[in-house]
Design an enzyme around this catalytic site. Structure first.
Site, PDB file in Angstrom:
ATOM      1  N   SER A 171       0.804  -1.228   0.000  1.00  0.00           N
ATOM      2  CA  SER A 171       0.000   0.000   0.000  1.00  0.00           C
ATOM      3  C   SER A 171       0.836   1.277   0.000  1.00  0.00           C
ATOM      4  O   SER A 171       0.325   2.340  -0.312  1.00  0.00           O
ATOM      5  CB  SER A 171      -0.952   0.013   1.197  1.00  0.00           C
ATOM      6  OG  SER A 171      -0.226   0.125   2.398  1.00  0.00           O
TER       7      SER A 171
ATOM      8  N   HIS B 220       1.114   4.415   6.777  1.00  0.00           N
ATOM      9  CA  HIS B 220       0.511   5.254   5.736  1.00  0.00           C
ATOM     10  C   HIS B 220       0.920   6.708   5.916  1.00  0.00           C
ATOM     11  O   HIS B 220       1.436   7.099   6.955  1.00  0.00           O
ATOM     12  CB  HIS B 220      -1.012   5.118   5.729  1.00  0.00           C
ATOM     13  CG  HIS B 220      -1.489   3.869   5.067  1.00  0.00           C
ATOM     14  ND1 HIS B 220      -2.806   3.478   5.085  1.00  0.00           N
ATOM     15  CD2 HIS B 220      -0.835   2.915   4.367  1.00  0.00           C
ATOM     16  CE1 HIS B 220      -2.936   2.339   4.424  1.00  0.00           C
ATOM     17  NE2 HIS B 220      -1.746   1.979   3.983  1.00  0.00           N
TER      18      HIS B 220
ATOM     19  N   ASP C 117      -7.996   6.203   4.516  1.00  0.00           N
ATOM     20  CA  ASP C 117      -8.072   5.085   5.467  1.00  0.00           C
ATOM     21  C   ASP C 117      -9.305   5.061   6.352  1.00  0.00           C
ATOM     22  O   ASP C 117      -9.356   4.273   7.296  1.00  0.00           O
ATOM     23  CB  ASP C 117      -6.836   5.109   6.381  1.00  0.00           C
ATOM     24  CG  ASP C 117      -5.561   4.786   5.646  1.00  0.00           C
ATOM     25  OD1 ASP C 117      -5.633   4.319   4.501  1.00  0.00           O
ATOM     26  OD2 ASP C 117      -4.486   4.994   6.231  1.00  0.00           O
TER      27      ASP C 117
END
Length: 172
Positions: free
Chosen positions: A49, A90, A115
């Site tokens: 990701s 992230h 998210d």
């Protein structure tokens, strides 16, 4: 080779040596946790990701002692979601407010959406207490060992067995 195990004193010394190695590793981990103010000062990227910034298997070093500086948009952070055991790596894409009341929205570089679906039920943004740390350094692909051990649990047993045998059979 196995004759060294015949002497109980030698066997006890080898066992103590093995326990010393394990306790030293544990103390180093805890010491690093205190220095970085992070429960997990080192994490492994488990998914794609965050590509191209970080690849699956990269080892990330975290820092959580930003006393004079706040988490900013663009910073890569690792956070925990309530009731989930896996830390998520992230990038902060939005920030609302300042200080301890700041709310953060994150997104993986390789993901299409933010998210919010990953956060706990009823949670729209991350709070500062959800952040484990900010990424300050990384080592490419070193974390693949961790991924292999989690995907193939029998490898843990084999590795521990080999390490134990090496310590027990080691001649001084």
């Amino acid at each position: 080779m196995l004759s060294s195990l015949g002497n109980p004193r030698q066997a006890a010394a080898q066992l103590m040596n093995f326990a010393l190695i394990l306790s030293t590793a544990f103390m180093m981990w805890k010491g690093l946790s205190v220095i970085t103010d992070s429960p997990s000062p080192i994490v492994v990227v488990l998914s794609g990701s965050m590509e191209p910034a970080f690849q699956r298997g990269d080892l990330l070093f975290l820092w959580n002692r930003n006393l004079l500086r706040e988490t900013e948009v663009g910073e890569v952070v690792v956070y925990n979601v309530k009731d989930k055991d896996i830390p998520i790596v992230h990038r902060v894409v939005r920030k609302f407010g300042n200080g301890d009341t700041a709310e953060l929205l994150t997104k993986g570089d390789n993901n299409l959406s933010d998210d919010t679906e990953l956060y706990a039920k009823g949670q729209d943004y991350l709070e500062r207490k959800d952040i484990i740390g900010s990424v300050v350094a990384y080592m490419p692909f070193v974390g693949y060992v961790t991924i292999l051990l989690s995907e193939h649990p029998w490898l843990k047993t084999v590795m521990l067995g080999i390490m134990g045998l090496l310590v027990v059979l080691q001649r001084e």
